[in-house]
Design a protein around this motif. Sequence first.
Motif, PDB file in Angstrom:
ATOM      1  N   UNK A 196       0.827  -1.203   0.000  1.00  0.00           N
ATOM      2  CA  UNK A 196       0.000   0.000   0.000  1.00  0.00           C
ATOM      3  C   UNK A 196       0.862   1.253   0.000  1.00  0.00           C
ATOM      4  N   UNK A 197       1.943   1.235   0.755  1.00  0.00           N
ATOM      5  CA  UNK A 197       2.851   2.384   0.784  1.00  0.00           C
ATOM      6  C   UNK A 197       3.471   2.604  -0.585  1.00  0.00           C
ATOM      7  N   UNK A 198       3.856   1.514  -1.231  1.00  0.00           N
ATOM      8  CA  UNK A 198       4.409   1.629  -2.577  1.00  0.00           C
ATOM      9  C   UNK A 198       3.367   2.180  -3.545  1.00  0.00           C
ATOM     10  N   UNK A 199       2.147   1.677  -3.463  1.00  0.00           N
ATOM     11  CA  UNK A 199       1.085   2.119  -4.368  1.00  0.00           C
ATOM     12  C   UNK A 199       0.829   3.614  -4.229  1.00  0.00           C
ATOM     13  N   UNK A 200       0.894   4.115  -3.001  1.00  0.00           N
ATOM     14  CA  UNK A 200       0.644   5.539  -2.765  1.00  0.00           C
ATOM     15  C   UNK A 200       1.759   6.417  -3.311  1.00  0.00           C
ATOM     16  N   UNK A 201       2.920   5.837  -3.578  1.00  0.00           N
ATOM     17  CA  UNK A 201       4.036   6.593  -4.141  1.00  0.00           C
ATOM     18  C   UNK A 201       4.038   6.592  -5.662  1.00  0.00           C
ATOM     19  N   UNK A 202       3.075   5.888  -6.278  1.00  0.00           N
ATOM     20  CA  UNK A 202       3.030   5.787  -7.732  1.00  0.00           C
ATOM     21  C   UNK A 202       2.086   6.843  -8.307  1.00  0.00           C
ATOM     22  N   UNK A 203       2.605   7.797  -9.057  1.00  0.00           N
ATOM     23  CA  UNK A 203       1.747   8.845  -9.616  1.00  0.00           C
ATOM     24  C   UNK A 203       0.600   8.298 -10.459  1.00  0.00           C
ATOM     25  N   UNK A 204       0.825   7.217 -11.171  1.00  0.00           N
ATOM     26  CA  UNK A 204      -0.218   6.665 -12.037  1.00  0.00           C
ATOM     27  C   UNK A 204      -1.417   6.182 -11.237  1.00  0.00           C
ATOM     28  N   UNK A 205      -1.215   5.873  -9.956  1.00  0.00           N
ATOM     29  CA  UNK A 205      -2.300   5.357  -9.113  1.00  0.00           C
ATOM     30  C   UNK A 205      -3.093   6.468  -8.436  1.00  0.00           C
ATOM     31  N   UNK A 206      -2.862   7.701  -8.833  1.00  0.00           N
ATOM     32  CA  UNK A 206      -3.533   8.829  -8.175  1.00  0.00           C
ATOM     33  C   UNK A 206      -5.053   8.691  -8.130  1.00  0.00           C
ATOM     34  N   UNK A 207      -5.701   8.144  -9.133  1.00  0.00           N
ATOM     35  CA  UNK A 207      -7.169   7.999  -9.048  1.00  0.00           C
ATOM     36  C   UNK A 207      -7.652   7.159  -7.868  1.00  0.00           C
ATOM     37  N   UNK A 208      -6.798   6.300  -7.331  1.00  0.00           N
ATOM     38  CA  UNK A 208      -7.223   5.467  -6.198  1.00  0.00           C
ATOM     39  C   UNK A 208      -6.442   5.788  -4.930  1.00  0.00           C
ATOM     40  N   UNK A 209      -5.735   6.912  -4.916  1.00  0.00           N
ATOM     41  CA  UNK A 209      -4.950   7.261  -3.738  1.00  0.00           C
ATOM     42  C   UNK A 209      -5.826   7.411  -2.493  1.00  0.00           C
ATOM     43  N   UNK A 210      -7.008   7.968  -2.646  1.00  0.00           N
ATOM     44  CA  UNK A 210      -7.889   8.124  -1.486  1.00  0.00           C
ATOM     45  C   UNK A 210      -8.236   6.781  -0.871  1.00  0.00           C
ATOM     46  N   UNK A 211      -8.636   5.844  -1.711  1.00  0.00           N
ATOM     47  CA  UNK A 211      -8.985   4.507  -1.223  1.00  0.00           C
ATOM     48  C   UNK A 211      -7.760   3.789  -0.668  1.00  0.00           C
ATOM     49  N   UNK A 212      -6.603   4.007  -1.279  1.00  0.00           N
ATOM     50  CA  UNK A 212      -5.375   3.393  -0.786  1.00  0.00           C
ATOM     51  C   UNK A 212      -5.007   3.931   0.592  1.00  0.00           C
ATOM     52  N   UNK A 213      -5.150   5.235   0.778  1.00  0.00           N
ATOM     53  CA  UNK A 213      -4.849   5.823   2.092  1.00  0.00           C
ATOM     54  C   UNK A 213      -5.784   5.264   3.158  1.00  0.00           C
ATOM     55  N   UNK A 214      -7.054   5.106   2.819  1.00  0.00           N
ATOM     56  CA  UNK A 214      -8.016   4.544   3.766  1.00  0.00           C
ATOM     57  C   UNK A 214      -7.633   3.105   4.116  1.00  0.00           C
ATOM     58  N   UNK A 215      -7.238   2.325   3.106  1.00  0.00           N
ATOM     59  CA  UNK A 215      -6.830   0.942   3.349  1.00  0.00           C
ATOM     60  C   UNK A 215      -5.561   0.885   4.184  1.00  0.00           C
ATOM     61  N   UNK A 216      -4.657   1.827   3.954  1.00  0.00           N
ATOM     62  CA  UNK A 216      -3.425   1.881   4.740  1.00  0.00           C
ATOM     63  C   UNK A 216      -3.736   2.168   6.205  1.00  0.00           C
TER      64      UNK A 216
END
Length: 280
Positions: free
Chosen positions: A125-145
Amino acid sequence: MSDTTEPPSAGPAAADRPALRADCADCFGLCCVALPFAASTDFAIGKDAGEPCRNLRADFRCGIHSRLRAEGFPGCTVYDCFGAGQKVSQLTFEGRDWRRHPGTASEMFAVFPVMRHLHELLWYLTEALALPAARPVHGALREALRETERLTLGSASELRELDVAAHRDRVNQLLLRTSELVRARIPGNKKNRRGADLIGADLRGADLRGANLRGACLIAANLTRADLTAADLIGADVRDADLSAADLRGAVFLTQAQLNAAKGDAATRLPPSLTRPAHW
């Protein structure tokens, strides 16, 4: 293999995850006692879960740590708890070790694998949040983190009762979406080899940019000079795979444990969050 495609940047957040890196000095040797292993090419001996390895010293250090491969224990060199060991030892059980407090042993050993699963998810999850391409799901990723971190702070009994498989399934949906967003930025057709049997495959110089290699079995595959830019490697088995001169910059969800299990050389290009194994 192309030198013109710029690998997706993992950013500083992916390179700085100290709480998710094993700190054996603060752990009670949990991987050496809680987990079972069978005598094989990976382990010179076998043991049951809850049985201390014969190489575990009284101070919870490995007596042959510097000679593990030479002594027939390469499996130990590729294991990664993602920092779960020290968290269980120092936070969940507040520094009470299983030797001086034997009443904690069975519960501690049961909690450790659960914490390890959660910490692995925190890494991804930490890696995913550092990927600019994943910005559309950053909110959901932060919640999951946040939710995953909250679960790691639970009591021993709460951790034992946790349905970690269900939580992994929920998080995996976000990680899969992250993978799709990252790989979509690679032009052209991308190979889908999810779960494929690629044992010993000759993939020298292969263009695997943006490939889906989730759960693929790449044991002893020859990936010399292969381009794995933005390839999803989550769960891929790369034991004894040859990664010499391969381009792994920007590979998605690659872990240190995977690199440690593989072969490579000084020309292998790695993501900034990972280090070149000493045995390469």
